[in-house]
Design a protein around this motif. Structure first.
Motif, PDB file in Angstrom:
ATOM      1  N   ILE A   1      49.848  83.435  46.330  1.00 48.57           N
ATOM      2  CA  ILE A   1      49.486  82.528  47.421  1.00 48.57           C
ATOM      3  C   ILE A   1      50.762  81.984  48.058  1.00 48.57           C
ATOM      4  O   ILE A   1      51.644  81.492  47.334  1.00 48.57           O
ATOM      5  CB  ILE A   1      48.656  81.324  46.893  1.00 48.57           C
ATOM      6  CG1 ILE A   1      47.474  81.778  46.054  1.00 48.57           C
ATOM      7  CG2 ILE A   1      48.231  80.399  48.021  1.00 48.57           C
ATOM      8  CD1 ILE A   1      46.427  82.544  46.808  1.00 48.57           C
ATOM      9  N   PRO A   2      50.886  82.022  49.387  1.00 48.29           N
ATOM     10  CA  PRO A   2      52.038  81.378  50.020  1.00 48.29           C
ATOM     11  C   PRO A   2      52.035  79.886  49.669  1.00 48.29           C
ATOM     12  O   PRO A   2      50.994  79.232  49.717  1.00 48.29           O
ATOM     13  CB  PRO A   2      51.804  81.593  51.513  1.00 48.29           C
ATOM     14  CG  PRO A   2      50.888  82.785  51.587  1.00 48.29           C
ATOM     15  CD  PRO A   2      50.031  82.697  50.363  1.00 48.29           C
TER      16      PRO A   2
ATOM     17  N   GLU B   1      45.632  68.637  41.465  1.00 43.28           N
ATOM     18  CA  GLU B   1      45.507  69.975  42.039  1.00 43.28           C
ATOM     19  C   GLU B   1      45.648  69.871  43.552  1.00 43.28           C
ATOM     20  O   GLU B   1      45.182  68.912  44.134  1.00 43.28           O
ATOM     21  CB  GLU B   1      44.148  70.587  41.677  1.00 43.28           C
ATOM     22  CG  GLU B   1      44.092  71.052  40.250  1.00 43.28           C
ATOM     23  CD  GLU B   1      42.887  71.929  39.937  1.00 43.28           C
ATOM     24  OE1 GLU B   1      41.959  72.014  40.757  1.00 43.28           O
ATOM     25  OE2 GLU B   1      42.884  72.539  38.878  1.00 43.28           O
ATOM     26  N   PRO B   2      46.278  70.806  44.217  1.00 44.10           N
ATOM     27  CA  PRO B   2      46.809  72.084  43.747  1.00 44.10           C
ATOM     28  C   PRO B   2      48.283  72.061  43.345  1.00 44.10           C
ATOM     29  O   PRO B   2      48.864  73.107  43.149  1.00 44.10           O
ATOM     30  CB  PRO B   2      46.599  72.990  44.952  1.00 44.10           C
ATOM     31  CG  PRO B   2      46.846  72.081  46.112  1.00 44.10           C
ATOM     32  CD  PRO B   2      46.282  70.737  45.682  1.00 44.10           C
TER      33      PRO B   2
ATOM     34  N   GLU C   1      36.950  79.715  44.534  1.00 34.60           N
ATOM     35  CA  GLU C   1      38.087  78.844  44.826  1.00 34.60           C
ATOM     36  C   GLU C   1      39.059  78.803  43.661  1.00 34.60           C
ATOM     37  O   GLU C   1      38.652  78.730  42.505  1.00 34.60           O
ATOM     38  CB  GLU C   1      37.603  77.433  45.156  1.00 34.60           C
ATOM     39  CG  GLU C   1      36.905  77.343  46.487  1.00 34.60           C
ATOM     40  CD  GLU C   1      36.599  75.912  46.894  1.00 34.60           C
ATOM     41  OE1 GLU C   1      37.039  74.964  46.214  1.00 34.60           O
ATOM     42  OE2 GLU C   1      35.926  75.749  47.912  1.00 34.60           O
ATOM     43  N   LEU C   2      40.360  78.827  43.983  1.00 30.78           N
ATOM     44  CA  LEU C   2      41.384  78.780  42.948  1.00 30.78           C
ATOM     45  C   LEU C   2      41.594  77.371  42.406  1.00 30.78           C
ATOM     46  O   LEU C   2      42.114  77.207  41.306  1.00 30.78           O
ATOM     47  CB  LEU C   2      42.708  79.330  43.487  1.00 30.78           C
ATOM     48  CG  LEU C   2      42.725  80.824  43.767  1.00 30.78           C
ATOM     49  CD1 LEU C   2      44.060  81.241  44.371  1.00 30.78           C
ATOM     50  CD2 LEU C   2      42.453  81.610  42.490  1.00 30.78           C
ATOM     51  N   PHE C   3      41.194  76.365  43.161  1.00 28.77           N
ATOM     52  CA  PHE C   3      41.329  74.984  42.713  1.00 28.77           C
ATOM     53  C   PHE C   3      39.985  74.290  42.837  1.00 28.77           C
ATOM     54  O   PHE C   3      39.417  74.208  43.923  1.00 28.77           O
ATOM     55  CB  PHE C   3      42.402  74.256  43.527  1.00 28.77           C
ATOM     56  CG  PHE C   3      43.754  74.885  43.369  1.00 28.77           C
ATOM     57  CD1 PHE C   3      44.493  74.684  42.211  1.00 28.77           C
ATOM     58  CD2 PHE C   3      44.279  75.703  44.356  1.00 28.77           C
ATOM     59  CE1 PHE C   3      45.735  75.286  42.047  1.00 28.77           C
ATOM     60  CE2 PHE C   3      45.518  76.301  44.207  1.00 28.77           C
ATOM     61  CZ  PHE C   3      46.248  76.091  43.049  1.00 28.77           C
ATOM     62  N   THR C   4      39.491  73.785  41.714  1.00 30.14           N
ATOM     63  CA  THR C   4      38.165  73.167  41.678  1.00 30.14           C
ATOM     64  C   THR C   4      38.219  71.651  41.613  1.00 30.14           C
ATOM     65  O   THR C   4      37.194  70.998  41.767  1.00 30.14           O
ATOM     66  CB  THR C   4      37.385  73.670  40.455  1.00 30.14           C
ATOM     67  OG1 THR C   4      38.063  73.245  39.263  1.00 30.14           O
ATOM     68  CG2 THR C   4      37.250  75.196  40.476  1.00 30.14           C
TER      69      THR C   4
ATOM     70  N   ASP D   1      45.064  74.877  51.389  1.00 24.82           N
ATOM     71  CA  ASP D   1      44.081  75.455  52.311  1.00 24.82           C
ATOM     72  C   ASP D   1      42.874  76.056  51.594  1.00 24.82           C
ATOM     73  O   ASP D   1      42.250  76.978  52.102  1.00 24.82           O
ATOM     74  CB  ASP D   1      44.743  76.531  53.183  1.00 24.82           C
ATOM     75  CG  ASP D   1      45.797  75.956  54.112  1.00 24.82           C
ATOM     76  OD1 ASP D   1      45.811  74.722  54.322  1.00 24.82           O
ATOM     77  OD2 ASP D   1      46.630  76.740  54.610  1.00 24.82           O
ATOM     78  N   GLN D   2      42.543  75.558  50.418  1.00 23.55           N
ATOM     79  CA  GLN D   2      41.414  76.027  49.618  1.00 23.55           C
ATOM     80  C   GLN D   2      41.430  77.547  49.434  1.00 23.55           C
ATOM     81  O   GLN D   2      40.473  78.243  49.781  1.00 23.55           O
ATOM     82  CB  GLN D   2      40.098  75.564  50.227  1.00 23.55           C
ATOM     83  CG  GLN D   2      39.997  74.050  50.289  1.00 23.55           C
ATOM     84  CD  GLN D   2      38.743  73.575  50.979  1.00 23.55           C
ATOM     85  OE1 GLN D   2      38.273  74.176  51.932  1.00 23.55           O
ATOM     86  NE2 GLN D   2      38.203  72.486  50.479  1.00 23.55           N
ATOM     87  N   PRO D   3      42.526  78.072  48.842  1.00 21.18           N
ATOM     88  CA  PRO D   3      42.608  79.527  48.649  1.00 21.18           C
ATOM     89  C   PRO D   3      41.552  80.016  47.664  1.00 21.18           C
ATOM     90  O   PRO D   3      41.113  79.277  46.777  1.00 21.18           O
ATOM     91  CB  PRO D   3      44.020  79.725  48.087  1.00 21.18           C
ATOM     92  CG  PRO D   3      44.360  78.419  47.447  1.00 21.18           C
ATOM     93  CD  PRO D   3      43.672  77.370  48.273  1.00 21.18           C
ATOM     94  N   THR D   4      41.155  81.261  47.853  1.00 20.07           N
ATOM     95  CA  THR D   4      40.166  81.868  46.966  1.00 20.07           C
ATOM     96  C   THR D   4      40.790  83.063  46.246  1.00 20.07           C
ATOM     97  O   THR D   4      41.782  83.639  46.699  1.00 20.07           O
ATOM     98  CB  THR D   4      38.922  82.343  47.746  1.00 20.07           C
ATOM     99  OG1 THR D   4      39.333  83.256  48.759  1.00 20.07           O
ATOM    100  CG2 THR D   4      38.186  81.171  48.369  1.00 20.07           C
TER     101      THR D   4
END
Length: 147
Positions: A18-19, A87-88, A35-38, A25-28
């Protein structure tokens, strides 16, 4: 060009790139699309622990706890609240020392709850005892160099 970071998916344990400027930006996940961050502590097991500690480029905060531990249970809501805020910037996780006794012994966990902060695959800080959400966040950010 922004630096990319490796972030392990909390759902399928896949390593994603992920950049750094896109973390908020709620990356998946590229594999499972979740989602990578919950905003919740990730429940780790002995099997999942090494992947998350060694492959995340973001710091990983781990609460070593046990279900029979009164101070652990009383700190759980504060830890969950801290996860929403941390998070994140970092992965927030929990490891049940009762279910992962060998792993806990390998890290010389002598009292619970114990918070341990990992960065680059190694432990960089440790704090035994229950803390409030604000104390957890301040301690974790200070030791991760995020203040």
């Amino acid at each position: 060009m922004t630096e990319s970071l490796h972030v392990v998916c909390p759902h399928c344990d896949t390593v994603n790139r992920i950049p750094q400027d896109r973390l908020r930006d709620q990356p998946t996940c590229g594999k499972c699309k979740q989602e990578l961050f919950t905003g919740k502590p990730l429940e780790l097991t002995s099997q999942r622990f090494p992947q998350h500690i060694s492959r995340n480029d973001i710091p990983v905060l781990v609460d070593f706890w046990a279900p029979w531990c009164g101070p652990c249970l009383s700190m759980a809501p504060a830890y969950a609240q801290a996860a929403q805020q941390l998070e994140p910037e970092m992965r927030v996780a929990k490891l049940d020392t009762e279910a992962a006794q060998e792993l806990a012994a390998g890290y010389s966990i002598r009292s619970i709850p114990t918070l341990a902060l990992f960065k680059g695959g190694r432990e960089i800080a440790r704090q035994p005892g229950a803390m409030s959400a604000s104390d957890i966040m301040a301690w974790a950010r200070r030791h991760a160099g995020l203040t």
